[in-house]
Each structure stands twice: as C-alpha cells, then as structure tokens.
Design a protein around this motif. Structure first.
Motif, short mmCIF file in Angstrom:
data_model
loop_
_atom_site.label_atom_id
_atom_site.label_comp_id
_atom_site.label_asym_id
_atom_site.label_seq_id
_atom_site.Cartn_x
_atom_site.Cartn_y
_atom_site.Cartn_z
N PRO A 77 0.81 -1.23 0.00
CA PRO A 77 0.00 0.00 0.00
C PRO A 77 0.84 1.27 0.00
O PRO A 77 0.48 2.26 -0.66
CB PRO A 77 -0.83 -0.13 1.29
CG PRO A 77 -0.84 -1.58 1.61
CD PRO A 77 0.50 -2.08 1.17
N VAL A 78 1.96 1.26 0.73
CA VAL A 78 2.84 2.43 0.76
C VAL A 78 3.48 2.65 -0.61
O VAL A 78 3.57 3.77 -1.10
CB VAL A 78 3.91 2.28 1.85
CG1 VAL A 78 4.76 3.54 1.94
CG2 VAL A 78 3.27 1.99 3.20
N GLY A 79 3.93 1.55 -1.23
CA GLY A 79 4.51 1.66 -2.56
C GLY A 79 3.51 2.13 -3.59
O GLY A 79 3.85 2.93 -4.48
N ALA A 80 2.27 1.66 -3.49
CA ALA A 80 1.23 2.11 -4.41
C ALA A 80 0.97 3.60 -4.25
O ALA A 80 0.78 4.32 -5.24
CB ALA A 80 -0.05 1.31 -4.19
N ALA A 81 0.96 4.08 -3.00
CA ALA A 81 0.75 5.52 -2.76
C ALA A 81 1.88 6.35 -3.35
O ALA A 81 1.65 7.41 -3.96
CB ALA A 81 0.62 5.77 -1.26
N ALA A 82 3.13 5.88 -3.18
CA ALA A 82 4.27 6.61 -3.75
C ALA A 82 4.19 6.65 -5.27
O ALA A 82 4.47 7.69 -5.89
CB ALA A 82 5.58 5.95 -3.30
N ILE A 199 6.63 1.87 6.64
CA ILE A 199 6.66 0.42 6.49
C ILE A 199 6.96 -0.25 7.81
O ILE A 199 6.34 -1.26 8.19
CB ILE A 199 7.68 0.02 5.41
CG1 ILE A 199 7.19 0.49 4.04
CG2 ILE A 199 7.90 -1.49 5.41
CD1 ILE A 199 8.20 0.30 2.94
N LEU A 200 7.93 0.28 8.57
CA LEU A 200 8.26 -0.31 9.87
C LEU A 200 7.08 -0.21 10.83
O LEU A 200 6.79 -1.16 11.57
CB LEU A 200 9.48 0.38 10.46
CG LEU A 200 10.82 0.07 9.79
CD1 LEU A 200 11.94 0.87 10.44
CD2 LEU A 200 11.14 -1.41 9.85
N ALA A 201 6.40 0.93 10.83
CA ALA A 201 5.25 1.10 11.71
C ALA A 201 4.13 0.14 11.34
O ALA A 201 3.51 -0.49 12.21
CB ALA A 201 4.76 2.54 11.67
N ARG A 202 3.86 0.00 10.05
CA ARG A 202 2.81 -0.91 9.60
C ARG A 202 3.18 -2.36 9.90
O ARG A 202 2.33 -3.16 10.31
CB ARG A 202 2.55 -0.72 8.11
CG ARG A 202 1.88 0.60 7.74
CD ARG A 202 1.75 0.72 6.22
NE ARG A 202 0.93 -0.35 5.69
CZ ARG A 202 -0.40 -0.28 5.52
NH1 ARG A 202 -1.05 0.83 5.85
NH2 ARG A 202 -1.07 -1.30 5.02
#
Length: 228
Positions: A77-82, A199-202
């Motif tokens: 999800p983080v990569g998709a947002a970026a 990513i670490l937090a997720r």
C-alpha cells in the motif's frame, strides 16, 4: 521508531522548505521545477520500494520467513501511494511542459504498470483466508513484475520518449545546478526516511495484530478443552 520519525520530520521539513521556498526557479522550467522535489523522490521510491518488495518476496519463498511476508504485505500500500504520487505530480509537470497531462510513452506507461503491480500485490495477499497462500501468491506476482523495474529505468535510453533522460544518476556530472540538486537530494532522503518509517510502523502493527490473534486462538482452545 521515535528517532526515525524525528529524523524524518527534520530532514523532510528542511528539504521541502529549501526546495519549495528558497531554491531558485529553473531557467527553462521556471517555478514548475518545484514539482520535481516531490515527483523525483516518489519515482525513486516507487522503483526502489518495489526492489525491496522483490527481496522480501525472495526471502518468503526461499526461507519462508514470516516477517518477510508481513513486510511485503505492508509495503505494497505504501509503494502504491508513492507510485500514485509519482504519476500525479508527473501529470502536473507535463501539462505546462509538454502541453498534455499524459502521453503513452515507454516511461509513463511502464510506471503505470508498476502502479497496477503494487495494487495487484496489495489485493492478492489479502484475497485468501490462509495468509500463507496469499503471501506466496503475492511473492510470485512480485517476482514476475520485477522485469518492469529495469524497463522503467532504461526506457528513456532504449526508446525515443518524451520523458527526459536521467539528469541526477547518470555517470557523468549531474545535469542540475547545485542550487536545485542539493534540495532535491535532501527531499529524496526525507521521503526515503518517511517511506521506511511507514513500512516499519505498519509491519510492527501487523506483528502485534498477529500475536493478539494467536493469543485469542490459544485462549479459545483452552476454553474448549476445559469444557470438554
């Protein structure tokens, strides 16, 4: 995590203020060059993050490491947002520079495919009731999609595209003046720290969630055994 978040806020705050408020306009692009302080780091993170996804997928398939599964699951999800931000800011830059929001050239099309790969991975790993099956299917998709990363990188060299070639990472001297290059690199470092922190937090939250589910399952089994 507190140190990482602190460094993220400090570096990203300096980089964005430097780039958006204090760096000079480009002699050709004018004030539009400021879009680059978000667009270029997002493009680097989209490709670099996907490379990290491929590494996590290899660790999952070869060593069956559960933490690699969780990291890959939370990375998509983080990569998709970026990647979405990369495409959106690229369109904002393309309208005044190219006269159009979008062109189907090799670089833009391959980045769009990367966005769909991120989304596909995020959906696939969550599509199964068995987390291991979802992780395995997502890992295979990530490895198949890895061929797209070098296509994105070298598309401007292999084909005649509207997108300009590399101006920062080329082997010769960078094609940017230091007044623009330094705030750009600072923004890139800040966004990289933000990407890592998210990513670490997720992943940590996913680990805690899995532990809680394990404890709930163990408690339910104990109650069933006591009743029997």
């Amino acid at each position: 995590m507190p140190w990482l978040w602190g460094a993220t806020v400090l570096v990203l705050g300096i980089g964005l203020a430097w780039g958006l408020a204090f760096s000079p306009p480009d002699w050709q692009q004018g004030e539009t060059v400021r879009i680059m302080y978000v667009h270029v780091p997002m493009a680097w993170l989209a490709m670099g993050g996907y490379t990290g996804l491929v590494i996590a997928s290899l660790m999952s398939l070869i060593w069956r490491h559960p933490l690699a599964d969780l990291a890959a699951r939370e990375m998509s999800p983080v990569g998709a947002a970026a990647t979405a931000l990369c495409l959106a800011t690229g369109s904002l830059w393309g309208k005044p520079m190219w006269g159009t929001w979008w062109v189907w050239d090799a670089r833009l099309t391959s980045v769009l495919i990367l966005f769909f790969l991120w989304l596909g991975h995020a959906a696939l790993v969550r599509a199964f009731d068995d987390p291991e099956r979802g992780a395995r299917a997502g890992a295979i998709l990530a490895l198949v999609g890895a061929v797209n990363v070098p296509i994105i990188k070298f598309s401007v060299d292999w084909w005649n595209t509207l997108h300009q070639p590399a101006s920062v990472t080329r082997l010769a001297a960078p094609g940017l003046h230091v007044d623009i290059l330094y705030p750009l690199l600072t923004c890139a470092l800040g966004f990289t720290l933000l990407f890592t922190a998210l990513i670490l937090a997720r992943t940590r939250s996913a680990v805690m969630e899995r532990r809680i589910r394990g404890l709930e399952l163990a408690s339910a089994r104990r109650h069933e055994a006591a009743r029997a």
